[in-house]
Write an enzyme that holds these catalytic residues in place. Structure first.
Site, PDB file in Angstrom:
ATOM      1  N   HIS A 138      -0.076  -0.113 -10.171  1.00  0.00           N
ATOM      2  CA  HIS A 138       1.261  -0.620 -10.482  1.00  0.00           C
ATOM      3  C   HIS A 138       1.234  -2.136 -10.336  1.00  0.00           C
ATOM      4  O   HIS A 138       0.178  -2.731 -10.044  1.00  0.00           O
ATOM      5  CB  HIS A 138       2.309   0.041  -9.586  1.00  0.00           C
ATOM      6  CG  HIS A 138       1.975  -0.004  -8.124  1.00  0.00           C
ATOM      7  ND1 HIS A 138       1.832  -1.180  -7.419  1.00  0.00           N
ATOM      8  CD2 HIS A 138       1.738   0.992  -7.217  1.00  0.00           C
ATOM      9  CE1 HIS A 138       1.546  -0.925  -6.159  1.00  0.00           C
ATOM     10  NE2 HIS A 138       1.461   0.393  -6.004  1.00  0.00           N
TER      11      HIS A 138
ATOM     12  N   HIS B  40      -0.575  -3.717  -7.315  1.00  0.00           N
ATOM     13  CA  HIS B  40      -2.030  -3.846  -7.430  1.00  0.00           C
ATOM     14  C   HIS B  40      -2.392  -4.997  -8.380  1.00  0.00           C
ATOM     15  O   HIS B  40      -3.300  -5.787  -8.108  1.00  0.00           O
ATOM     16  CB  HIS B  40      -2.650  -2.570  -8.013  1.00  0.00           C
ATOM     17  CG  HIS B  40      -2.452  -1.331  -7.199  1.00  0.00           C
ATOM     18  ND1 HIS B  40      -1.673  -0.279  -7.614  1.00  0.00           N
ATOM     19  CD2 HIS B  40      -2.963  -0.961  -5.999  1.00  0.00           C
ATOM     20  CE1 HIS B  40      -1.709   0.684  -6.715  1.00  0.00           C
ATOM     21  NE2 HIS B  40      -2.479   0.305  -5.716  1.00  0.00           N
TER      22      HIS B  40
ATOM     23  N   GLN C  29      -3.182  -2.034   8.024  1.00  0.00           N
ATOM     24  CA  GLN C  29      -4.501  -1.932   7.376  1.00  0.00           C
ATOM     25  C   GLN C  29      -5.112  -3.319   7.151  1.00  0.00           C
ATOM     26  O   GLN C  29      -6.309  -3.526   7.388  1.00  0.00           O
ATOM     27  CB  GLN C  29      -4.338  -1.203   6.039  1.00  0.00           C
ATOM     28  CG  GLN C  29      -5.558  -1.235   5.141  1.00  0.00           C
ATOM     29  CD  GLN C  29      -5.348  -0.448   3.869  1.00  0.00           C
ATOM     30  OE1 GLN C  29      -5.362   0.762   3.883  1.00  0.00           O
ATOM     31  NE2 GLN C  29      -5.149  -1.140   2.751  1.00  0.00           N
TER      32      GLN C  29
HETATM   33  P1  AMP Z   1      -3.686   1.735  -2.580  1.00  0.00           P
HETATM   34  O1  AMP Z   1      -4.080   2.000  -3.999  1.00  0.00           O
HETATM   35  O2  AMP Z   1      -2.352   2.295  -2.211  1.00  0.00           O
HETATM   36  O3  AMP Z   1      -4.785   2.064  -1.604  1.00  0.00           O
HETATM   37  O4  AMP Z   1      -3.499   0.172  -2.490  1.00  0.00           O
HETATM   38  C1  AMP Z   1      -4.528  -0.713  -2.848  1.00  0.00           C
HETATM   39  C2  AMP Z   1      -4.149  -2.095  -2.405  1.00  0.00           C
HETATM   40  O5  AMP Z   1      -2.936  -2.478  -3.027  1.00  0.00           O
HETATM   41  C3  AMP Z   1      -3.914  -2.181  -0.891  1.00  0.00           C
HETATM   42  O6  AMP Z   1      -4.461  -3.412  -0.415  1.00  0.00           O
HETATM   43  C4  AMP Z   1      -2.405  -2.158  -0.797  1.00  0.00           C
HETATM   44  O7  AMP Z   1      -1.925  -2.817   0.349  1.00  0.00           O
HETATM   45  C5  AMP Z   1      -2.029  -2.908  -2.049  1.00  0.00           C
HETATM   46  N1  AMP Z   1      -0.648  -2.590  -2.464  1.00  0.00           N
HETATM   47  C6  AMP Z   1      -0.109  -1.361  -2.624  1.00  0.00           C
HETATM   48  N2  AMP Z   1       1.201  -1.465  -2.947  1.00  0.00           N
HETATM   49  C7  AMP Z   1       1.483  -2.791  -2.985  1.00  0.00           C
HETATM   50  C8  AMP Z   1       2.683  -3.532  -3.246  1.00  0.00           C
HETATM   51  N3  AMP Z   1       3.840  -2.947  -3.533  1.00  0.00           N
HETATM   52  N4  AMP Z   1       2.601  -4.884  -3.183  1.00  0.00           N
HETATM   53  C9  AMP Z   1       1.424  -5.509  -2.879  1.00  0.00           C
HETATM   54  N5  AMP Z   1       0.268  -4.852  -2.627  1.00  0.00           N
HETATM   55  C10 AMP Z   1       0.296  -3.505  -2.666  1.00  0.00           C
END
Ligand code: AMP
Length: 285
Positions: A38, A41, A157
């Site tokens: 999204h 990312h 994290q």
């Molecule tokens: P995930 O796919 O949920 O493991 O997230 C991958 C990376 O994207 C991680 O570093 C998350 O912290 C970051 N991330 C997920 N959602 C958001 C968001 N709304 N804003 C900024 N970074 C995000």
């Protein structure tokens, strides 16, 4: 716009691509994800692009960071959509290994970060951060980037990863990117798709509530009162609250009384969906 992107499935293939860039003395950034990408990312990809010559995005739904009763099997996946978005966003390479590539038969090594992982999400998701620390260590060693970018959305994290990189002397810079939100304040998340229409309407209250806590703290209100009121407000709206906490933004140690710098963090369920969010508290100017 370039919408075709190269995909590496094996560590050998990943390293072969990166070796070419290294030979040309170009900087490489890594953005680890679990896919179903999204704008949150993609903002990390833009940040990475602004700091490096080449951006590698990993897509891997890491089984070892999910608990036995969590949503590993049902976690959404959309590789074709992700590759299109990453091509359009100007990423250079996707690393999308399968589970056997990451965890071959007999895999028996684990990275554990103490201290920071003991409470908040660590308390309600035992072994979660071991799974995160292990996969991120592997990705950093596989890719050997100059820089890796993680979202502040997963604030605990981000601190865990900074700590492990420091403790293990991994030669990489860790950078945090700000949280990207819907217009109503809900933090973007791959899990938001689990919300029913009525849960989706309620969900922004999590951000509104912790923002109100941060505003109160900035005005000098004590942490404990603000946290109790926030929990009450969320529960009255139908959330099952895991935690609302005011913590030191670097160590995540609990704070009490009036605070200067702090982070307000919360995790709460709406139905079966666990939402997390956090906001900074800045001192009154
Ligand atoms: P995930 O796919 O949920 O493991 O997230 C991958 C990376 O994207 C991680 O570093 C998350 O912290 C970051 N991330 C997920 N959602 C958001 C968001 N709304 N804003 C900024 N970074 C995000």
């Amino acid at each position: 716009m370039n919408s075709a992107i190269t995909t590496a499935r094996t560590v050998g293939d990943l390293r072969a691509h990166i070796a070419k860039w290294r030979k040309a003395r170009q900087r490489v950034a890594l953005v680890p994800t679990m896919g179903v990408l999204h704008e949150g990312h993609l903002a990390l990809v833009s940040l990475a692009k602004s700091k490096a010559d080449h951006v590698v995005v990993s897509i891997f739904v890491n089984p070892i960071q999910f608990g036995p009763r969590e949503d590993f099997k049902s976690y959404p996946r959309d590789e074709a959509g992700d590759l299109k978005k990453l091509g359009d966003a100007g990423a250079d390479l996707v690393f999308a290994p399968d589970t056997a590539e990451m965890y071959p038969q007999g895999f028996s090594t684990q990275v554990t970060v103490g201290d920071l992982t003991e409470d908040l999400c660590g308390a309600s998701r035992p072994n979660h951060f071991d799974g995160v620390a292990t996969v991120v260590t592997k990705l950093l060693l596989q890719c050997a980037p100059d820089l890796a970018v993680f979202g502040e959305k997963d604030y605990q994290q981000l601190l865990v990863i900074k700590r492990l990189v420091r403790d293990l002397n991994l030669p990489v810079e860790i950078m945090g990117g700000p949280i990207v939100r819907e217009t109503d304040g809900l933090a973007l998340s791959s899990r938001n798709g689990y919300l029913s229409p009525s849960e989706r309407k309620t969900a922004p209250l999590l951000y509104q509530t912790i923002s109100a806590v941060a505003a109160d703290l900035a005005q000098g209100r004590g942490c404990d009162d603000a946290v109790v009121a926030a929990r009450f407000k969320l529960e009255a709206a139908g959330f099952r609250v895991d935690y609302v906490a005011v913590r030191d933004p670097d160590t995540l140690k609990p704070l009490s009384g009036p605070v200067q710098r702090a982070r307000v963090l919360a995790a709460a369920y709406l139905g079966k969906t666990r939402l997390i969010d956090n906001v900074p508290v800045s001192p009154k100017t």
